[in-house]
Design an enzyme around this catalytic site. Structure first.
Site, PDB file in Angstrom:
ATOM      1  CG  HIS A 103       9.329  -8.372   5.108  1.00 48.75           C
ATOM      2  ND1 HIS A 103       9.051  -7.705   3.942  1.00 48.75           N
ATOM      3  CD2 HIS A 103      10.568  -7.954   5.484  1.00 48.75           C
ATOM      4  CE1 HIS A 103      10.076  -6.923   3.617  1.00 48.75           C
ATOM      5  NE2 HIS A 103      11.009  -7.055   4.539  1.00 48.75           N
ATOM      6  CG  ASP A 129       5.253  -7.765  -1.888  1.00 48.45           C
ATOM      7  OD1 ASP A 129       4.420  -7.069  -1.269  1.00 48.45           O
ATOM      8  OD2 ASP A 129       6.460  -7.801  -1.581  1.00 48.45           O
TER       9      ASP A 129
HETATM   10  O1  DOR Z   1       8.718  -3.885  -2.047  1.00 49.13           O
HETATM   11  C1  DOR Z   1       8.061  -3.867  -1.027  1.00 49.13           C
HETATM   12  N1  DOR Z   1       6.990  -3.066  -0.916  1.00 49.13           N
HETATM   13  N2  DOR Z   1       8.421  -4.639  -0.026  1.00 49.13           N
HETATM   14  C2  DOR Z   1       7.850  -4.559   1.155  1.00 49.13           C
HETATM   15  O2  DOR Z   1       8.223  -5.290   2.029  1.00 49.13           O
HETATM   16  C3  DOR Z   1       6.810  -3.568   1.426  1.00 49.13           C
HETATM   17  C4  DOR Z   1       6.116  -3.184   0.194  1.00 49.13           C
HETATM   18  C5  DOR Z   1       5.324  -1.924   0.345  1.00 49.13           C
HETATM   19  O3  DOR Z   1       4.545  -1.813   1.292  1.00 49.13           O
HETATM   20  O4  DOR Z   1       5.451  -1.043  -0.523  1.00 49.13           O
HETATM   21 ZN    ZN Z   2       7.450  -7.899   2.563  1.00 48.43          ZN
HETATM   22 ZN    ZN Z   3       4.568  -6.994   1.003  1.00 46.63          ZN
END
Ligand code: DOR
Ligand code: ZN
Ligand code: ZN
Length: 421
Positions: free
Chosen positions: A178, A304
């Site tokens: 990340h 994601d």
């Molecule tokens: O948008 C995101 N949600 N980016 C991240 O890096 C973590 C993830 C989360 O765990 O909700």
């Molecule tokens: Zn991330």
């Molecule tokens: Zn993530």
């Protein structure tokens, strides 16, 4: 248990296959692939007008299990996967507690055995995602983790990042990064640009991501180790990765459907379901990502998938980052890339490539491979209704959008885990 899928357009990038035919699935494996297969005692599925391809491999999923199971759990997450045609996934370790011990890894993998998808997990690089103290990488591998990440955050201490990069190859684990400079990103809610200025909210500059990407590439290059860059959202990062690949750095990368279909303008309505990290960027970034996919700079498309409850997402300014994505990933990607890449090229980024990166038995219709198949109608348009989705959370940035391409059926180890026909 035998399933015979008949007369479907079989697309398997792993063997350069794109032709109408039949697929026989037996005892959890691909038994036969060909034309006019005739078998006794098989359940027949008519694939006329549909595409059958390897089940999707999503290498970036937040299952929220353990500890945050009001958002999602391993079973609901895998139901969402099934509804999206995803049959293998890599879970991210920013759970509660964080996935930083062999016990937490074993516990998740044990419970996942009865879920509707093959669950693999990444484990933390640093204890408690704190960025300072390395976890027991060998112990985590032994417990079953196949990748390492501090996702949700960068590995703050670059020395720890280097140590993990050094050890990971001999353990057969992929480091997934990340990329974010926390000093540049801190306090930002969305892309820094025209829309953030109009809304009067603090932005996250593209440089926050690009500086992280540059650091990760430099660290990996310095010791000749592989690294995988998560959720690329900027033109700058695409260029850094393209340049690094040209120099022989062992860097691979993924982007996500929301970056391919949406831009910062989606935030104008001040709806936190459009807030994720990295944030939706500009049209220029979006087009650069598509170019990156086309020329091989970007290897994979992951979601994601980051579930958060409606209560958490209610306040635009205070909501946590993240959006769900597994149930819409194929449709959103097909919609975004229509006319730009072939179906086979797109599917390769969503199954065969991520399977190879992770070193897992998936992403192919070759005989004896796991009988994991997504069957979909590439022409069918549908409107995303967040309340009709199968996971626990509703925070999709595609709500109300009409997408082209719909999953008809998902088969996991010869079992029909989703039937949306
Ligand atoms: O948008 C995101 N949600 N980016 C991240 O890096 C973590 C993830 C989360 O765990 O909700
Ligand atoms: Zn991330
Ligand atoms: Zn993530």
């Amino acid at each position: 248990m035998r399933l015979l899928l008949q007369n479907a357009r079989l697309i398997d990038p792993s063997q350069g296959l794109d032709q109408v035919g039949d697929l026989l699935l037996e005892d959890g494996k691909i038994a036969q692939i060909g034309k006019d297969l005739s078998v006794e005692d098989a359940q027949i599925i008519d694939g006329t007008g549909l595409v059958a391809a390897p089940g999707l491999v999503d290498m970036h999923v937040h299952l929220r299990d353990p500890g945050l199971t009001y958002k999602e759990d391993v079973y609901s997450g895998c139901r969402a996967a099934a509804a999206g045609g995803v049959t293998s996934l890599l879970a991210m370790p920013n759970t509660k507690p964080a996935m930083d011990t062999p016990e937490t890894v074993r516990d998740l993998l044990e419970r996942a055995k009865t879920a509707d998808a093959a669950v693999y997990t990444a484990a933390c690089i640093t204890k408690g995602l704190g960025g300072e103290e390395l976890t027991d990488l060998a112990g985590l591998k032994e417990a079953g983790a196949i990748a390492l990440s501090d996702d949700g955050r960068p590995v703050v201490n670059t020395r720890r990042l280097l140590e993990a990069l050094e050890q990971a190859p001999s353990l057969g684990m992929l480091v997934t990064a990340h990329c974010e400079d926390l000093y540049l990103a801190s306090g930002g809610l969305m892309n820094e640009g025209e829309v953030s200025r109009k809304l009067g909210v603090q932005g996250i500059p593209a440089a926050a991501e690009d500086c992280g990407t540059a650091r990760e590439i430099a660290a990996a290059a310095s010791i000749g180790a592989p690294i995988h860059i998560c959720h690329v959202s900027t033109k700058g990062s695409v260029e850094l990765i393209r340049d690094a690949k040209a120099r022989g750095v062992k860097v691979t990368a993924e982007t996500c459907p929301h970056y391919l279909l949406l831009t910062e303008e989606a935030l104008e309505g001040r709806d936190a379901d459009f807030r994720m990290n990295p944030p939706l960027r500009t049209e220029e970034d979006r087009l650069a990502l598509i170019e990156g996919l086309k020329d091989g700079t970007l290897d994979a498309i992951s979601t994601d998938h980051a579930p958060h409850s409606p209560e958490e997402k209610a306040d635009f300014l205070k909501a946590p980052n993240g959006s769900i994505g597994m149930e819409t990933s194929l449709a959103a990607t097909l919609t975004a890339l229509a006319g730009k890449m072939t179906l086979s090229e797109i599917l390769q980024k969503m199954s065969w490539n991520p399977a190879k990166l992770l070193g897992i038995p998936a992403g192919t219709l070759q005989v004896d491979a796991p009988a994991d198949v997504v069957v979909f109608d590439p022409e069918k348009c549908w409107t995303v209704d967040e309340n009709a989705l199968h996971g626990k959370s509703k925070n999709t940035p595609f709500k109300g959008m009409t997408l082209k391409g719909k999953v008809a059926m998902t088969i996991f180890h010869s079992r029909i885990v989703y039937d949306g026909r």
